[in-house]
Design an enzyme around this catalytic site. Structure first.
Site, PDB file in Angstrom:
ATOM      1  N   ASN A 189       0.831  -1.206   0.000  1.00 22.89           N
ATOM      2  CA  ASN A 189       0.000   0.000   0.000  1.00 22.89           C
ATOM      3  C   ASN A 189       0.866   1.258   0.000  1.00 22.89           C
ATOM      4  O   ASN A 189       1.962   1.291   0.566  1.00 22.89           O
ATOM      5  CB  ASN A 189      -1.017   0.006   1.153  1.00 22.89           C
ATOM      6  N   GLU A 210       0.319   5.260   0.665  1.00 22.02           N
ATOM      7  CA  GLU A 210      -0.585   6.307   1.151  1.00 22.02           C
ATOM      8  C   GLU A 210      -0.147   7.677   0.646  1.00 22.02           C
ATOM      9  O   GLU A 210       0.869   7.821  -0.038  1.00 22.02           O
ATOM     10  CB  GLU A 210      -0.663   6.240   2.678  1.00 22.02           C
ATOM     11  N   CYS A 255      -4.264   0.786  -2.230  1.00 25.95           N
ATOM     12  CA  CYS A 255      -4.123  -0.487  -1.517  1.00 25.95           C
ATOM     13  C   CYS A 255      -3.072  -1.371  -2.198  1.00 25.95           C
ATOM     14  O   CYS A 255      -2.801  -1.249  -3.396  1.00 25.95           O
ATOM     15  CB  CYS A 255      -5.443  -1.241  -1.510  1.00 25.95           C
ATOM     16  N   GLU A 271      -3.226  -4.495  -3.067  1.00 27.75           N
ATOM     17  CA  GLU A 271      -3.750  -5.321  -4.164  1.00 27.75           C
ATOM     18  C   GLU A 271      -3.867  -4.500  -5.441  1.00 27.75           C
ATOM     19  O   GLU A 271      -3.577  -4.991  -6.543  1.00 27.75           O
ATOM     20  CB  GLU A 271      -5.136  -5.881  -3.806  1.00 27.75           C
ATOM     21  N   CYS A 295     -10.196  -5.171   0.418  1.00 26.86           N
ATOM     22  CA  CYS A 295     -11.317  -4.238   0.553  1.00 26.86           C
ATOM     23  C   CYS A 295     -12.211  -4.336  -0.680  1.00 26.86           C
ATOM     24  O   CYS A 295     -11.847  -4.956  -1.696  1.00 26.86           O
ATOM     25  CB  CYS A 295     -10.808  -2.813   0.760  1.00 26.86           C
ATOM     26  N   CYS A 299     -10.682  -3.181  -3.995  1.00 27.59           N
ATOM     27  CA  CYS A 299      -9.662  -4.116  -4.497  1.00 27.59           C
ATOM     28  C   CYS A 299     -10.290  -5.371  -5.078  1.00 27.59           C
ATOM     29  O   CYS A 299      -9.760  -5.951  -6.032  1.00 27.59           O
ATOM     30  CB  CYS A 299      -8.684  -4.479  -3.393  1.00 27.59           C
TER      31      CYS A 299
HETATM   32  N1  THU Z   1      -5.360  -1.488   2.627  1.00 23.94           N
HETATM   33  C1  THU Z   1      -4.817  -2.292   1.659  1.00 23.94           C
HETATM   34  O1  THU Z   1      -3.690  -2.066   1.195  1.00 23.94           O
HETATM   35  N2  THU Z   1      -5.549  -3.332   1.209  1.00 23.94           N
HETATM   36  C2  THU Z   1      -6.797  -3.662   1.672  1.00 23.94           C
HETATM   37  O2  THU Z   1      -7.439  -4.545   1.116  1.00 23.94           O
HETATM   38  C3  THU Z   1      -7.329  -2.969   2.840  1.00 23.94           C
HETATM   39  C4  THU Z   1      -6.665  -1.687   3.181  1.00 23.94           C
HETATM   40  C5  THU Z   1      -4.578  -0.332   3.093  1.00 23.94           C
HETATM   41  C6  THU Z   1      -5.147   0.999   2.698  1.00 23.94           C
HETATM   42  C7  THU Z   1      -4.557   1.908   3.758  1.00 23.94           C
HETATM   43  O3  THU Z   1      -3.270   2.319   3.327  1.00 23.94           O
HETATM   44  C8  THU Z   1      -4.395   1.008   4.973  1.00 23.94           C
HETATM   45  O4  THU Z   1      -4.517  -0.325   4.498  1.00 23.94           O
HETATM   46  C9  THU Z   1      -5.438   1.243   6.049  1.00 23.94           C
HETATM   47  O5  THU Z   1      -6.725   1.175   5.530  1.00 23.94           O
END
Ligand code: THU
Length: 147
Positions: free
Chosen positions: A50, A52, A61, A63, A99, A102
């Site tokens: 991920n 940010e 994310c 994925e 999520c 994704c």
């Molecule tokens: N996140 C992912 O990378 N994948 C997911 O399927 C769920 C959430 C990340 C997004 C954000 O940077 C952190 O997790 C908290 O939500």
């Protein structure tokens, strides 16, 4: 699913790839580090973490980063398995499932190649095994837009 994706060794190796990718997560705002690894039918693994942003809502994310890397490298199908792992400051605890966004992003590549990838959701201990079709039933995808 191919025979290769059925083995525990394949699962453990793909989870290892996801864990390695998680080490590159850029998550200074949530502190939640995630890694994802995609296995293709030719044995190639493409991973992502991920990423940010100071504008919080723009976070990508793991994925989505992995799928983007794979598609930018020319992949248009052949996705047979996905592994995801994550945790606060990179310490896995609870099982992480992709999520909603994704799931849809994963579905694009899966549907293009007419596969239903196994999804391994890892955490501190057990790995939950499911399928993309179970995570995203009745998916809308590229097949809907074929004339
Ligand atoms: N996140 C992912 O990378 N994948 C997911 O399927 C769920 C959430 C990340 C997004 C954000 O940077 C952190 O997790 C908290 O939500």
């Amino acid at each position: 699913m191919t025979d290769a994706t059925a083995s525990a060794d394949t699962r453990d190796e793909l989870v290892r790839h996801a864990r390695t990718a998680m080490a590159q997560a850029y998550a200074p705002y949530s502190g939640f580090h995630v890694g994802a690894a995609l296995l293709f039918e030719d044995g190639t693994v493409v991973s992502g973490a991920n990423v940010e942003n100071a504008s919080y809502g723009l976070a990508l994310c793991a994925e989505t980063v992995a799928i983007s890397a794979a598609m930018a490298a020319g992949r248009r199908g052949g996705l047979v398995a996905v592994a995801v792992i994550g945790g606060i400051e990179g310490e896995p605890r609870d099982t992480v499932t992709p999520c909603g966004r994704c799931r849809q992003v994963l579905n694009e590549l899966a549907q293009l190649g007419e596969t239903d990838p196994v999804v391994w959701c890892a955490g501190g201990e057990a790995v939950m095994e499911t399928r993309l079709s179970a995570l995203l039933p009745h998916a809308f995808g590229p097949a809907n837009l074929v004339l």
